[in-house]
Design an enzyme around this catalytic site. Sequence first.
Site, PDB file in Angstrom:
ATOM      1  N   ASP A  56       0.783  -1.246   0.000  1.00 32.54           N
ATOM      2  CA  ASP A  56       0.000   0.000   0.000  1.00 32.54           C
ATOM      3  C   ASP A  56       0.811   1.291   0.000  1.00 32.54           C
ATOM      4  O   ASP A  56       0.351   2.319   0.512  1.00 32.54           O
ATOM      5  CB  ASP A  56      -0.968   0.027   1.188  1.00 32.54           C
ATOM      6  CG  ASP A  56      -2.133  -0.918   1.019  1.00 32.54           C
ATOM      7  OD1 ASP A  56      -2.283  -1.490  -0.073  1.00 32.54           O
ATOM      8  OD2 ASP A  56      -2.903  -1.095   1.986  1.00 32.54           O
ATOM      9  N   LYS A 166      -5.132  -6.142  -4.138  1.00 29.47           N
ATOM     10  CA  LYS A 166      -5.871  -6.690  -3.007  1.00 29.47           C
ATOM     11  C   LYS A 166      -7.149  -5.879  -2.793  1.00 29.47           C
ATOM     12  O   LYS A 166      -7.278  -4.755  -3.295  1.00 29.47           O
ATOM     13  CB  LYS A 166      -5.012  -6.711  -1.744  1.00 29.47           C
ATOM     14  CG  LYS A 166      -4.693  -5.360  -1.119  1.00 29.47           C
ATOM     15  CD  LYS A 166      -3.840  -5.566   0.128  1.00 29.47           C
ATOM     16  CE  LYS A 166      -3.470  -4.241   0.785  1.00 29.47           C
ATOM     17  NZ  LYS A 166      -4.600  -3.554   1.392  1.00 29.47           N
ATOM     18  N   CYS A 199      -3.076  -2.851   7.217  1.00 30.34           N
ATOM     19  CA  CYS A 199      -2.869  -3.744   6.079  1.00 30.34           C
ATOM     20  C   CYS A 199      -1.576  -4.548   6.179  1.00 30.34           C
ATOM     21  O   CYS A 199      -1.537  -5.722   5.789  1.00 30.34           O
ATOM     22  CB  CYS A 199      -2.910  -2.948   4.781  1.00 30.34           C
ATOM     23  SG  CYS A 199      -4.542  -2.265   4.420  1.00 30.34           S
TER      24      CYS A 199
END
Length: 255
Positions: A56, A166, A199
């Site tokens: 991310d 994702k 995450c």
Amino acid sequence: MDLPLRKLGVAPNAWAVNQAIADITRPPLNPQPVILATETKSLRLDLAKAAILVIDMQNDFCHPDGWLAHIGVDVTPARQPIKPLQNLLPTLRAIGVPIVWVNWGNRPDLLNISASVHHVYNPTGEGVGLGDPLPSNGAKVLMKGSWAAAVVDELEQLPEDICIDKYRMSGFWDTPLDSILRNLGRTTLFFAGVNSDQCVMATLQDANFLGYDCILVKDCTATTSPEYCWLATLYNVKQCFGFVTDSEAIFKAIS
């Protein structure tokens, strides 16, 4: 007359076949053992069986014009891993450690996104949520192919890198990540990116549950959450799910 053998699959999880033979021995990778210092133990690990997951490091979470900044979050902490990753990733590429970019990138129709996930990003139903355009530039929040879901410009992605989309906090949930890592014979995973307590941690926990060896690279991850979330993440990784190191320790191990 011996017929030539042709490779099927991805090494090291590959066969060699012809009309008469299927060689399923799967020759091993050449070992690259190193000793890596962590905050709890010294690890003897094989870099030939390692990969790094960069989670991310994308505009919506790390850029001043992204979604987090739009809702009033100071993204300065989320940008802290950029410099350490700029130094570490080329070194890992040079010794054959795969770079795996795990980014939140939704389907345009959002058909696999539940109401509970929508609620995280738009709790009132009136704000800018998943798939909605950002007021600053019109990029659609966490939409695959949009500026919002792209890795920040400061981090270079190369053709040989591996990219995973994702759709939840865990990079293993409903994605091909596990299958790819198993095909590549990678059982030791370094973890980097943001947010460390969300995450990154969810992905690391799932990796641990799946039997991977997990190493959090402390200076290559960060969070915009309060400090106690960061401290709890470090505690839980060391206590339950793996090990904590930093990029300098990795450089030292490699050298």
